[in-house]
Design a protein around this motif. Structure first.
Motif, PDB file in Angstrom:
ATOM      1  N   UNK A  88       0.800  -1.217   0.000  1.00 22.35           N
ATOM      2  CA  UNK A  88       0.000   0.000   0.000  1.00 22.35           C
ATOM      3  C   UNK A  88       0.836   1.271   0.000  1.00 22.35           C
ATOM      4  N   UNK A  89       2.067   1.187   0.466  1.00 28.35           N
ATOM      5  CA  UNK A  89       2.949   2.347   0.514  1.00 28.35           C
ATOM      6  C   UNK A  89       3.903   2.430  -0.674  1.00 28.35           C
ATOM      7  N   UNK A  90       3.924   1.383  -1.481  1.00 27.79           N
ATOM      8  CA  UNK A  90       4.826   1.376  -2.637  1.00 27.79           C
ATOM      9  C   UNK A  90       4.338   2.404  -3.655  1.00 27.79           C
ATOM     10  N   UNK A  91       5.165   3.368  -3.932  1.00 27.55           N
ATOM     11  CA  UNK A  91       4.758   4.442  -4.846  1.00 27.55           C
ATOM     12  C   UNK A  91       5.062   4.118  -6.311  1.00 27.55           C
ATOM     13  N   UNK A  92       5.836   3.080  -6.541  1.00 30.45           N
ATOM     14  CA  UNK A  92       6.211   2.686  -7.898  1.00 30.45           C
ATOM     15  C   UNK A  92       6.095   1.167  -8.036  1.00 30.45           C
ATOM     16  N   UNK A  93       5.744   0.717  -9.212  1.00 28.23           N
ATOM     17  CA  UNK A  93       5.590  -0.719  -9.477  1.00 28.23           C
ATOM     18  C   UNK A  93       6.891  -1.485  -9.282  1.00 28.23           C
ATOM     19  N   UNK A  94       8.026  -0.854  -9.599  1.00 27.22           N
ATOM     20  CA  UNK A  94       9.310  -1.537  -9.460  1.00 27.22           C
ATOM     21  C   UNK A  94       9.585  -1.945  -8.022  1.00 27.22           C
ATOM     22  N   UNK A  95       9.014  -1.228  -7.064  1.00 25.19           N
ATOM     23  CA  UNK A  95       9.217  -1.565  -5.656  1.00 25.19           C
ATOM     24  C   UNK A  95       8.646  -2.945  -5.344  1.00 25.19           C
ATOM     25  N   UNK A  96       7.479  -3.237  -5.909  1.00 28.62           N
ATOM     26  CA  UNK A  96       6.865  -4.545  -5.697  1.00 28.62           C
ATOM     27  C   UNK A  96       7.687  -5.635  -6.371  1.00 28.62           C
ATOM     28  N   UNK A  97       8.164  -5.357  -7.570  1.00 28.80           N
ATOM     29  CA  UNK A  97       8.999  -6.326  -8.274  1.00 28.80           C
ATOM     30  C   UNK A  97      10.287  -6.611  -7.530  1.00 28.80           C
ATOM     31  N   UNK A  98      10.882  -5.573  -6.964  1.00 28.65           N
ATOM     32  CA  UNK A  98      12.112  -5.750  -6.191  1.00 28.65           C
ATOM     33  C   UNK A  98      11.844  -6.585  -4.947  1.00 28.65           C
ATOM     34  N   UNK A  99      10.747  -6.300  -4.255  1.00 26.03           N
ATOM     35  CA  UNK A  99      10.398  -7.077  -3.057  1.00 26.03           C
ATOM     36  C   UNK A  99      10.148  -8.539  -3.413  1.00 26.03           C
ATOM     37  N   UNK A 100       9.494  -8.752  -4.540  1.00 27.13           N
ATOM     38  CA  UNK A 100       9.206 -10.119  -4.980  1.00 27.13           C
ATOM     39  C   UNK A 100      10.499 -10.860  -5.346  1.00 27.13           C
ATOM     40  N   UNK A 101      11.377 -10.200  -6.091  1.00 28.84           N
ATOM     41  CA  UNK A 101      12.649 -10.828  -6.469  1.00 28.84           C
ATOM     42  C   UNK A 101      13.505 -11.145  -5.252  1.00 28.84           C
ATOM     43  N   UNK A 102      13.424 -10.309  -4.221  1.00 30.81           N
ATOM     44  CA  UNK A 102      14.196 -10.543  -3.006  1.00 30.81           C
ATOM     45  C   UNK A 102      13.807 -11.854  -2.332  1.00 30.81           C
ATOM     46  N   UNK A 103      12.585 -12.304  -2.584  1.00 34.54           N
ATOM     47  CA  UNK A 103      12.099 -13.542  -1.967  1.00 34.54           C
ATOM     48  C   UNK A 103      12.434 -14.799  -2.770  1.00 34.54           C
ATOM     49  N   UNK A 104      12.985 -14.633  -3.961  1.00 33.92           N
ATOM     50  CA  UNK A 104      13.223 -15.788  -4.837  1.00 33.92           C
ATOM     51  C   UNK A 104      14.077 -16.867  -4.198  1.00 33.92           C
ATOM     52  N   UNK A 105      15.045 -16.476  -3.368  1.00 28.96           N
ATOM     53  CA  UNK A 105      15.897 -17.481  -2.733  1.00 28.96           C
ATOM     54  C   UNK A 105      15.122 -18.337  -1.726  1.00 28.96           C
TER      55      UNK A 105
END
Length: 122
Positions: A88-105
């Motif tokens: 809800x606080x992510x102001x840009x779509x890339x923020x969600x993508x970065x958070x998602x990629x961080x979980x890949x491991x």
């Protein structure tokens, strides 16, 4: 992994380094006792996340880190809630993508709430 280990050694409560370091350890050995070994650091990092949230700095990342730590500690509902606030606080779509990629491991680790969080992040 070595870089995250060095960062963790310098500051065991730094959320970014701690979360990534633990996920890399779990990726290599999902059955490891890593959570038990890092429980103190996780609790301290959670307090640090709450402090950041209280003063509204490092957002939405503080929520994403908090969610990861709650998931690692076996608190999936709290983890999902933290990720929802972060989203809800992510102001840009890339923020969600970065958070998602961080979980890949952590994708093959079997963390409760993982799949729901990945769906939430899109």
């Amino acid at each position: 992994r070595a870089c995250y280990r060095q960062a963790y050694a310098r500051d065991p409560t730094y959320p970014y380094a701690l979360g990534n370091y633990i996920l890399l350890i779990l990726r290599d050995d999902p059955r490891s006792e890593v959570i038990d070994n890092f429980r103190g650091s996780l609790r301290s990092a959670i307090r640090r996340c709450h402090e950041q949230i209280d003063v509204k700095i490092n957002l939405p990342w503080a929520y994403f880190d908090l969610g990861l730590f709650k998931m690692l500690l076996g608190e999936p509902e709290a983890a999902i809630s933290a990720y929802r606030f972060g989203k809800g606080l992510a102001s840009e779509e890339w923020m969600l993508g970065t958070a998602k990629r961080a979980l890949e491991d952590g994708k093959d680790v079997g963390l409760e709430g993982y799949d729901e969080i990945i769906k939430l992040l899109g």
